[in-house]
Every structure is written in structure tokens, then in C-alpha cells.
Design a protein around this motif. Structure first.
Motif, PDB file in Angstrom:
ATOM      1  N   ILE A   1      -4.452  10.769  19.331  1.00 12.06           N
ATOM      2  CA  ILE A   1      -5.262  11.779  20.005  1.00 12.06           C
ATOM      3  C   ILE A   1      -4.599  12.205  21.309  1.00 12.06           C
ATOM      4  O   ILE A   1      -4.517  13.400  21.622  1.00 12.06           O
ATOM      5  CB  ILE A   1      -6.683  11.246  20.262  1.00 12.06           C
ATOM      6  N   ALA A   2      -4.091  11.230  22.064  1.00 13.55           N
ATOM      7  CA  ALA A   2      -3.416  11.554  23.327  1.00 13.55           C
ATOM      8  C   ALA A   2      -2.176  12.391  23.079  1.00 13.55           C
ATOM      9  O   ALA A   2      -1.888  13.342  23.831  1.00 13.55           O
ATOM     10  CB  ALA A   2      -3.058  10.272  24.067  1.00 13.55           C
ATOM     11  N   ASP A   3      -1.425  12.076  22.032  1.00 11.89           N
ATOM     12  CA  ASP A   3      -0.207  12.829  21.721  1.00 11.89           C
ATOM     13  C   ASP A   3      -0.527  14.278  21.364  1.00 11.89           C
ATOM     14  O   ASP A   3       0.123  15.218  21.851  1.00 11.89           O
ATOM     15  CB  ASP A   3       0.546  12.171  20.563  1.00 11.89           C
ATOM     16  N   ILE A   4      -1.524  14.473  20.504  1.00  5.67           N
ATOM     17  CA  ILE A   4      -1.863  15.832  20.083  1.00  5.67           C
ATOM     18  C   ILE A   4      -2.468  16.624  21.245  1.00  5.67           C
ATOM     19  O   ILE A   4      -2.212  17.816  21.399  1.00  5.67           O
ATOM     20  CB  ILE A   4      -2.821  15.796  18.873  1.00  5.67           C
ATOM     21  N   ASP A   5      -3.264  15.953  22.069  1.00  4.66           N
ATOM     22  CA  ASP A   5      -3.820  16.636  23.238  1.00  4.66           C
ATOM     23  C   ASP A   5      -2.699  17.106  24.167  1.00  4.66           C
ATOM     24  O   ASP A   5      -2.754  18.211  24.711  1.00  4.66           O
ATOM     25  CB  ASP A   5      -4.762  15.689  23.983  1.00  4.66           C
TER      26      ASP A   5
ATOM     27  N   ASP B   1       1.715  24.383  22.396  1.00  2.49           N
ATOM     28  CA  ASP B   1       2.265  24.369  21.039  1.00  2.49           C
ATOM     29  C   ASP B   1       1.107  24.282  20.049  1.00  2.49           C
ATOM     30  O   ASP B   1       0.884  23.252  19.402  1.00  2.49           O
ATOM     31  CB  ASP B   1       3.216  23.181  20.849  1.00  2.49           C
ATOM     32  N   TYR B   2       0.349  25.385  19.941  1.00  2.00           N
ATOM     33  CA  TYR B   2      -0.874  25.357  19.155  1.00  2.00           C
ATOM     34  C   TYR B   2      -0.608  25.113  17.673  1.00  2.00           C
ATOM     35  O   TYR B   2      -1.344  24.378  17.015  1.00  2.00           O
ATOM     36  CB  TYR B   2      -1.648  26.667  19.329  1.00  2.00           C
ATOM     37  N   ALA B   3       0.431  25.745  17.128  1.00  2.00           N
ATOM     38  CA  ALA B   3       0.717  25.587  15.705  1.00  2.00           C
ATOM     39  C   ALA B   3       1.057  24.142  15.375  1.00  2.00           C
ATOM     40  O   ALA B   3       0.604  23.596  14.361  1.00  2.00           O
ATOM     41  CB  ALA B   3       1.866  26.513  15.287  1.00  2.00           C
TER      42      ALA B   3
ATOM     43  N   LEU C   1      -6.656  30.675  18.949  1.00  2.00           N
ATOM     44  CA  LEU C   1      -6.150  31.572  17.916  1.00  2.00           C
ATOM     45  C   LEU C   1      -7.209  32.567  17.431  1.00  2.00           C
ATOM     46  O   LEU C   1      -6.985  33.268  16.452  1.00  2.00           O
ATOM     47  CB  LEU C   1      -5.627  30.752  16.730  1.00  2.00           C
ATOM     48  N   ARG C   2      -8.355  32.578  18.117  1.00  2.00           N
ATOM     49  CA  ARG C   2      -9.453  33.494  17.814  1.00  2.00           C
ATOM     50  C   ARG C   2     -10.033  33.275  16.413  1.00  2.00           C
ATOM     51  O   ARG C   2     -10.575  34.180  15.801  1.00  2.00           O
ATOM     52  CB  ARG C   2      -9.018  34.959  17.983  1.00  2.00           C
ATOM     53  N   ARG C   3      -9.953  32.055  15.912  1.00  2.00           N
ATOM     54  CA  ARG C   3     -10.592  31.715  14.634  1.00  2.00           C
ATOM     55  C   ARG C   3     -11.972  31.141  14.955  1.00  2.00           C
ATOM     56  O   ARG C   3     -12.228  29.947  14.806  1.00  2.00           O
ATOM     57  CB  ARG C   3      -9.741  30.710  13.873  1.00  2.00           C
ATOM     58  N   PHE C   4     -12.854  32.003  15.425  1.00  2.00           N
ATOM     59  CA  PHE C   4     -14.096  31.554  16.027  1.00  2.00           C
ATOM     60  C   PHE C   4     -15.039  30.872  15.043  1.00  2.00           C
ATOM     61  O   PHE C   4     -15.680  29.866  15.377  1.00  2.00           O
ATOM     62  CB  PHE C   4     -14.805  32.723  16.715  1.00  2.00           C
ATOM     63  N   ASP C   5     -15.140  31.381  13.834  1.00  2.00           N
ATOM     64  CA  ASP C   5     -16.057  30.772  12.865  1.00  2.00           C
ATOM     65  C   ASP C   5     -15.597  29.369  12.482  1.00  2.00           C
ATOM     66  O   ASP C   5     -16.406  28.437  12.395  1.00  2.00           O
ATOM     67  CB  ASP C   5     -16.188  31.646  11.619  1.00  2.00           C
TER      68      ASP C   5
END
Length: 298
Positions: free
Chosen positions: A120-124, A131-133, A179-183
């Protein structure tokens, strides 16, 4: 233009942050095999090779041989974003059948609590490095791993795992908002709130609410964002004479969300009031309380 199997392997490998040599080692294959596969050398790869590569990338084999997710966006990185979102969607919205059974999840070994905390710390850290992707591409494995721990555990380990699963869902929702994927972000945050309740940690749940408020702000739902932020802030309001920094920080973020909603709704006075340090209590100096409140809202 359609993607080949080699294109899909290369894109997923990069999203996972692996070199060709590392992927080959994880799949139990020769490095030359991965190189030829990504270079789309003539000849069809064996299905056993594709299964090994898919397992190393923690995706179903169909993801490698199937068409890529269509990308409505243009520009560099758009294909990577779409691929990552598609992988995450599989985990957040699995195929469901009778009695709530699901298929298509990522198979993982039973993790330890410490391993989950490290992941979790690494991905955060990756997410906050913009680096969202890459963050999105690694979240399916993290979420599946956390689910495995929760499903296989009981007692304190299960509640701790539930709190970590909630954090994983929250990171997913946060990245999807970017990324504006709100739903899909709303769905991820709703899942986060559900498992946060199971963890029994109201600060984990309240932290998820801060992200939900941000989502509502991005959708222009200012009144709902404000009411949700203030109601949650009231529920966890700290005692300024004796509290922990985490509670102060979460409470402060909620007040900031409420203030942001009010200012966007054209009510500057209400927004300013939410950012006004609370009245000093009997013990302690006014300056110390002001500093504590400012810490909470930093």
C-alpha cells in the motif's frame, strides 16, 4: 490500429514496472522468449508460454490475446491508462453469478499484514509521483491480495486486513478520479466504505469520506459534498486538549472539503468560518490551539 499479443505483453510489463529479464524470470522462461514475443517475431507463441506470461503479470490469458480496451483519449500514455483502467475494472466489478459467486479475480497467495502495508505504501508513493497508470495497473493485485487475507482470516487479522483493503480501494478511487472515471471511482469508494465499517476503524472510514467529498466536488455536487464533509467532521471531531495527529489530520481535511464546497457554491463567509481555528479551551494558550488546528488542515 489493433494491438498484437506482443504489444499487450510489452504494455503490461511496463505498467507492472518490470524489465524483460524480470518478467522472464517470473514466468520461468528464457529472456530471449520475452524479447521475441514483444518484437512480434513470426510464428505463434505456444499457449503454455502465454499462460506463464499472463500468470507472471497477474492477468487472465485472455487479456494478452484479446483486443485492447478502446481508448477514446488521444496523446501519449492514453493507451496505458485505458489498459490499466480495464484491468482494475475487472477487480472492482467482477462477473457475478448465483449466490454472489464471482469469477475472473486475480489468484494470489495468502499475504502477511506487513506485506500488505508495504504494498500500500509503495503504490501510494507511485500515485503521488503522478504515475497514475502504473499505480492503477498494480492495484488489481493489491486489492485481490487484501481480499484474500480478509476472506481467509478471522479476529484481529481480519479487521486489520479489512482496513488495508479499504485503503487499497481508496487509492483506486483517488486515481480513477484523476482520470475522470467518476462512476468507477464512486464504486471503488463505496467498496472502501463497506470494508472500512468491517474494520471498525472510524478514521479509516472518515479518510475514505474525504476522497468521496472530492469526487462530489469534481462532479459539481457542492451541497452534498459540504453536508457529507461536515457531518463526518462532527462525528469524529477531536478533543483539542488531547488527541492524536491522525484524527486531527482527517478532521482537518474534512473541514477543507466542506470549505471548498461552500466557496464553489458562492458562500465565501461560510467557507471562511470553516477555516477559522476553534475557540481556545480553558487549558493551553490560544497560539498552541491555533497551531494544532492549522496542523489538522495542512
Amino acid at each position: 490500429m489493433s494491438s498484437t499479443v506482443g504489444d499487450n505483453v510489452g504494455r503490461l510489463r511496463r505498467l507492472r514496472g518490470l524489465t524483460q529479464e524480470q518478467l522472464a524470470e517470473a514466468a520461468g522462461l528464457a529472456g530471449e522468449t520475452i524479447q521475441k514475443l514483444e518484437q512480434n517475431k513470426p510464428g505463434s507463441p505456444r499457449m503454455s508460454t502465454l499462460r506463464a506470461v499472463a500468470a507472471a503479470l497477474a492477468v487472465p490469458t485472455s487479456v494478452l490475446v484479446g483486443p485492447p480496451v478502446a481508448s477514446p483519449a488521444a496523446g501519449a500514455g492514453a493507451d496505458d491508462d485505458e489498459t490499466a483502467v480495464g484491468l482494475l475494472r475487472r477487480v472492482l466489478t467482477p462477473a457475478r453469478g448465483l449466490s454472489g459467486t464471482t469469477v475472473g479475480g486475480v489468484s494470489t497467495d495468502l499475504p502477511t499484514v506487513r506485506e500488505l502495508q508495504t504494498s500500500i505504501a509503495d503504490i501510494d508513493r507511485i500515485y503521488h509521483g503522478d504515475d497514475y497508470a502504473i499505480a492503477l495497473a498494480r492495484l488489481p493485485v493489491l486489492i485481490s491480495t487484501a481480499r484474500t487475507l480478509v476472506d481467509a482470516s478471522g479476529g484481529d487479522q481480519r479487521t486489520t486486513g479489512a482496513g488495508q483493503l479499504a485503503q487499497a480501494y481508496q487509492i483506486a478511487g483517488t486515481a480513477l478520479i484523476q482520470l475522470r472515471r467518476f462512476d468507477l471511482a464512486y464504486h471503488a469508494l463505496s467498496l472502501a466504505l463497506d470494508v472500512a465499517d468491517e474494520s471498525g476503524d472510524e478514521l479509516v472510514a472518515a479518510s475514505v469520506v474525504t476522497t468521496m467529498c472530492w469526487l462530489l466536488l469534481r462532479q459539481g455536487r457542492f451541497d452534498e459534498a459540504e453536508r457529507l464533509a461536515l457531518a463526518t467532521a462532527d462525528a469524529i471531531e477531536p478533543r483539542f486538549s488531547r488527541t492524536d495527529p491522525t484524527r486531527l489530520a482527517v478532521w482537518g481535511w474534512l473541514m477543507l472539503r466542506g470549505s471548498a464546497a461552500a466557496i464553489r457554491d458562492g458562500r465565501a463567509d461560510d467557507a471562511r468560518e470553516m477555516l477559522t481555528p476553534p475557540v481556545r479551551q480553558r487549558s493551553g494558550s490560544a497560539s498552541s490551539y491555533q497551531q494544532t488546528w492549522l496542523f489538522a488542515c495542512r
